[in-house]
Motif scaffolding. Structure first.
Motif, PDB file in Angstrom:
ATOM      1  N   LYS A 169     -22.275 -53.962 -23.592  1.00 42.29           N
ATOM      2  CA  LYS A 169     -23.149 -55.020 -22.732  1.00 42.29           C
ATOM      3  C   LYS A 169     -23.999 -55.876 -23.791  1.00 42.29           C
ATOM      4  O   LYS A 169     -24.838 -56.597 -23.504  1.00 42.29           O
ATOM      5  N   GLU A 187      -4.522 -53.398 -16.939  1.00 42.21           N
ATOM      6  CA  GLU A 187      -5.293 -54.173 -16.713  1.00 42.21           C
ATOM      7  C   GLU A 187      -5.449 -54.573 -15.292  1.00 42.21           C
ATOM      8  O   GLU A 187      -6.689 -54.689 -14.792  1.00 42.21           O
ATOM      9  N   GLU A 188      -4.370 -54.867 -14.688  1.00 45.93           N
ATOM     10  CA  GLU A 188      -4.560 -55.317 -13.393  1.00 45.93           C
ATOM     11  C   GLU A 188      -4.515 -54.317 -11.969  1.00 45.93           C
ATOM     12  O   GLU A 188      -4.446 -54.612 -10.942  1.00 45.93           O
ATOM     13  N   ILE A 246      -5.146 -49.957 -10.842  1.00 47.76           N
ATOM     14  CA  ILE A 246      -5.686 -48.714 -11.347  1.00 47.76           C
ATOM     15  C   ILE A 246      -4.986 -47.816 -10.352  1.00 47.76           C
ATOM     16  O   ILE A 246      -5.257 -47.913  -9.060  1.00 47.76           O
ATOM     17  N   ALA A 266     -15.742 -37.411  -3.167  1.00 50.03           N
ATOM     18  CA  ALA A 266     -16.205 -37.959  -2.184  1.00 50.03           C
ATOM     19  C   ALA A 266     -15.246 -39.098  -1.321  1.00 50.03           C
ATOM     20  O   ALA A 266     -15.455 -39.138  -0.201  1.00 50.03           O
ATOM     21  N   VAL A 267     -14.387 -39.601  -2.031  1.00 48.10           N
ATOM     22  CA  VAL A 267     -13.684 -40.729  -1.346  1.00 48.10           C
ATOM     23  C   VAL A 267     -12.459 -40.032  -0.793  1.00 48.10           C
ATOM     24  O   VAL A 267     -11.775 -40.446   0.340  1.00 48.10           O
ATOM     25  N   GLY A 271     -21.175 -40.296  -5.567  1.00 48.04           N
ATOM     26  CA  GLY A 271     -21.360 -40.215  -4.142  1.00 48.04           C
ATOM     27  C   GLY A 271     -21.845 -38.683  -3.520  1.00 48.04           C
ATOM     28  O   GLY A 271     -21.936 -38.729  -2.249  1.00 48.04           O
ATOM     29  N   LEU A 272     -21.889 -37.752  -4.428  1.00 48.31           N
ATOM     30  CA  LEU A 272     -22.312 -36.511  -3.826  1.00 48.31           C
ATOM     31  C   LEU A 272     -23.381 -35.932  -4.423  1.00 48.31           C
ATOM     32  O   LEU A 272     -23.843 -36.497  -5.532  1.00 48.31           O
ATOM     33  N   PRO A 273     -24.392 -35.039  -3.425  1.00 45.02           N
ATOM     34  CA  PRO A 273     -25.548 -34.549  -4.337  1.00 45.02           C
ATOM     35  C   PRO A 273     -25.275 -33.383  -5.142  1.00 45.02           C
ATOM     36  O   PRO A 273     -24.127 -32.887  -5.101  1.00 45.02           O
ATOM     37  N   PHE A 332     -24.011 -38.654   2.739  1.00 45.31           N
ATOM     38  CA  PHE A 332     -23.393 -39.249   1.524  1.00 45.31           C
ATOM     39  C   PHE A 332     -22.081 -39.834   2.238  1.00 45.31           C
ATOM     40  O   PHE A 332     -21.620 -39.583   3.094  1.00 45.31           O
ATOM     41  N   ILE A 333     -21.274 -40.160   0.935  1.00 47.90           N
ATOM     42  CA  ILE A 333     -20.349 -41.064   1.114  1.00 47.90           C
ATOM     43  C   ILE A 333     -19.061 -40.413   2.103  1.00 47.90           C
ATOM     44  O   ILE A 333     -18.687 -41.058   2.855  1.00 47.90           O
ATOM     45  N   PRO A 334     -18.908 -39.221   1.691  1.00 45.54           N
ATOM     46  CA  PRO A 334     -17.745 -38.655   2.665  1.00 45.54           C
ATOM     47  C   PRO A 334     -18.292 -38.700   4.052  1.00 45.54           C
ATOM     48  O   PRO A 334     -17.404 -38.742   5.073  1.00 45.54           O
ATOM     49  N   LEU A 389     -17.681 -42.520   5.421  1.00 47.07           N
ATOM     50  CA  LEU A 389     -16.168 -42.351   5.716  1.00 47.07           C
ATOM     51  C   LEU A 389     -15.537 -41.514   7.127  1.00 47.07           C
ATOM     52  O   LEU A 389     -15.135 -42.335   7.838  1.00 47.07           O
ATOM     53  N   VAL A 443     -10.653 -54.314 -10.632  1.00 47.97           N
ATOM     54  CA  VAL A 443      -9.692 -53.486 -10.025  1.00 47.97           C
ATOM     55  C   VAL A 443     -10.072 -52.408  -9.161  1.00 47.97           C
ATOM     56  O   VAL A 443      -9.850 -51.585  -8.512  1.00 47.97           O
ATOM     57  N   HIS A 444     -11.452 -52.439  -9.233  1.00 45.13           N
ATOM     58  CA  HIS A 444     -12.453 -51.417  -8.334  1.00 45.13           C
ATOM     59  C   HIS A 444     -12.422 -51.627  -6.941  1.00 45.13           C
ATOM     60  O   HIS A 444     -12.654 -52.875  -6.616  1.00 45.13           O
ATOM     61  N   ILE A 503     -13.606 -48.901  -4.333  1.00 44.78           N
ATOM     62  CA  ILE A 503     -14.356 -48.135  -3.570  1.00 44.78           C
ATOM     63  C   ILE A 503     -15.837 -48.769  -2.663  1.00 44.78           C
ATOM     64  O   ILE A 503     -16.055 -48.792  -1.618  1.00 44.78           O
ATOM     65  N   ASN A 510      -8.755 -57.731  -7.754  1.00 42.34           N
ATOM     66  CA  ASN A 510      -8.114 -58.565  -8.648  1.00 42.34           C
ATOM     67  C   ASN A 510      -7.799 -59.807  -8.033  1.00 42.34           C
ATOM     68  O   ASN A 510      -6.765 -60.358  -8.375  1.00 42.34           O
ATOM     69  N   PRO A 532     -23.171 -53.699 -11.848  1.00 41.68           N
ATOM     70  CA  PRO A 532     -23.906 -54.569 -12.881  1.00 41.68           C
ATOM     71  C   PRO A 532     -24.756 -55.841 -12.352  1.00 41.68           C
ATOM     72  O   PRO A 532     -25.441 -56.415 -13.024  1.00 41.68           O
TER      73      PRO A 532
END
Lengths: 264, 212
Positions: free
Chosen positions: A48, A126-127, A129, A167-168, A202-204, B59-61, B64, B101-102, B104, B126, B181
């Motif tokens: 940063k 890079e493109e 994930i 979580a997802v 995302g979870l406690p 929470f997130i789940p 969803l 590329v994120h 979520i 992207n 950010p």
């Protein structure tokens, strides 16, 4: 197991400020505390700070290693900044990280070979994930092949199979575990590494999930983890895990920790 | 009627996707208007879901599961919704900017928008500047939502805004930006119309910009 303390990271406001003010005492103390908590390597990230990254990395390595014999994990993707850190580093450094990107591989891998540093390789490009196990395994195998070509020995290659939040998708932990097993099964000398905390996003009560995930990943063959060593539950559970997996002769480390009252 | 709507609300809030279609059928059979089911059963609950999420009460789940339940219910309800009486709030084009590329966070934002009755056109991750420009031009959304989770790609948000300006389309759409950010200051700097710190705030900000 290699425990890399993640706390000196410029994405934290406090750290960014300490870097801006070149607050050596604060940053050195944070490195010391992480080691005292169980880290055996310290990750440093100054991304940063943009154009100051190079100077910061060099400065941080000097500041930390002036008082401690701890190896540093240089969390940086710019070859020039990396080299500045590697030049002043004492002992075996780690480069964090490359991925399947031609420029990054071509500029960074010669440095890994020249400075005999270990290198973290992420199972992504890079493109992209990739979310499937198959794609991530395919990229991992390609990366190992490429890194070998630069003369980096298998024992210095750390593949990060990627960790996504449960979580997802509740299959996400199993996917990472499968990849660790597959990579270790195919290349037993190649190391595996994860950034731990993403699993619990995302979870406690994240430290609970982090702690158990580290234990089962260790059982699956994990060699290293980037984590917050101040999460006591994580480090405590790991001591019992090492003991149960036969990695702690005469239960020595476990009992030393017990006498130091670290197993609360 | 109140009773069945409450059952639908509870099912969405607790994410009971397997029960929702039966409840919607029950409501329709009892002559509850489809638009009321949508408004009170779904949209109001998703607002509540967003609010609870931003307070760490759920929470997130769970978000969803609630969104999935709403979607399942909506699949059944759609044919009953006469265009004019549906709660159409607006159209959103959304994507993670070039180099990022994120997905979520962006996907959460999509679901919150859908839950609030927006039509969502998700360009994925992207996404090149030109693709944003093209979609603003052809889809004519009221809102363009840009996401970046990664410091080095934040400036790509400015590139998108500049590209829209160059194409003469900047005043055709309200632009909101978000991602870990991103800050209000940054949003102001690059000339965005709004900034949202999380998925539920994104919807509130969009509604505010649209004046409702």
């Amino acid at each position: 197991m290699l425990i890399i303390g993640e706390n000196i990271n410029s994405s934290s406001k406090k750290i960014l400020q300490a870097l801006q003010e070149q607050d050596a005492a604060f940053l050195l103390n944070l490195a010391k505390e992480q080691v005292a908590a169980g880290a055996n390597m310290i990750d440093i990230n100054a991304a940063k700070r943009l154009e100051h990254e190079k100077g910061d990395l060099e400065w941080l390595v000097k500041v930390i290693q002036a008082e401690m014999e701890v190896p540093i994990c240089l969390d940086c993707t710019e070859a020039e900044a990396l080299e500045a850190g590697l030049k002043v580093h004492k002992g075996k450094a780690m480069i964090n990280s490359v991925c399947k990107d031609r420029v990054r591989l071509e500029t960074i891998l010669p440095l890994a070979a020249q400075y005999k540093a270990s290198v973290v390789a992420l199972a992504m490009s890079e493109e992209n994930i990739p979310s499937t196990v198959e794609e991530r395994l395919q990229i991992s195998l390609e990366l190992i092949k490429t890194i070998r070509e630069y003369g980096v020995p298998d024992t210095d290659i750390y593949i990060d199979p990627l960790v996504f939040p449960v979580a997802v998708d509740t299959d996400n932990a199993q996917k990472t575990l499968t990849l660790i097993r597959e990579i270790k099964g195919t290349f037993p000398q190649v190391r595996t590494i994860i950034g731990l905390s993403n699993i619990s996003y995302g979870l406690p009560k994240r430290d609970l999930i982090n702690a158990v995930f580290l234990s089962i990943a260790r059982y699956a063959g994990l060699d290293a983890a980037l984590l917050n060593p101040f999460e006591k539950k994580v480090l405590t559970l790991l001591k019992a895990t090492e003991l149960l997996l036969g990695n702690d002769e005469y239960c020595r480390n476990y009992l030393v920790s017990y006498r130091k009252r670290e197993l609360a | 009627m109140v009773d069945i709507i409450n059952k639908i609300k509870d099912a969405v809030m607790s994410g009971q996707a397997d029960q929702i279609q039966a409840l919607v059928k029950e409501a329709l059979a009892a002559d509850v208007k489809a638009s009321d089911i949508l408004k009170e059963g779904f949209i109001a609950v998703m607002d509540e879901v967003g609010e609870k999420m931003s307070k760490d009460e759920i929470f997130i789940p769970e978000v969803l599961a609630a969104a999935k339940t709403m979607q399942t219910g909506l699949d059944l309800l759609k044919p009953y919704l006469v265009e004019s009486e549906s709660e159409y709030t607006g159209k959103v084009v959304i994507g993670s900017v070039k180099g990022d590329v994120h997905d979520i966070g962006k996907n959460m934002v999509c679901m919150m928008f859908e839950g609030a009755g927006f039509e969502v056109i998700d360009l994925g991750v992207n996404v090149p500047d030109e693709e944003f420009v093209e979609n603003v031009k052809n889809q004519q959304p009221q809102i363009l939502a840009l996401s970046s989770l990664y410091t080095p790609t934040m400036l790509a948000m400015k590139d998108v805004i500049d590209a829209l300006t160059d194409a003469g389309l900047r005043d055709k759409v309200k632009i909101i930006v978000g991602g870990a950010p991103v800050t209000q200051l940054f949003a102001d700097d690059i000339g965005a119309d709004g900034y949202a710190p999380d998925a539920s705030k994104a919807v509130l900000k969009a509604k505010e910009l649209l004046g409702n």
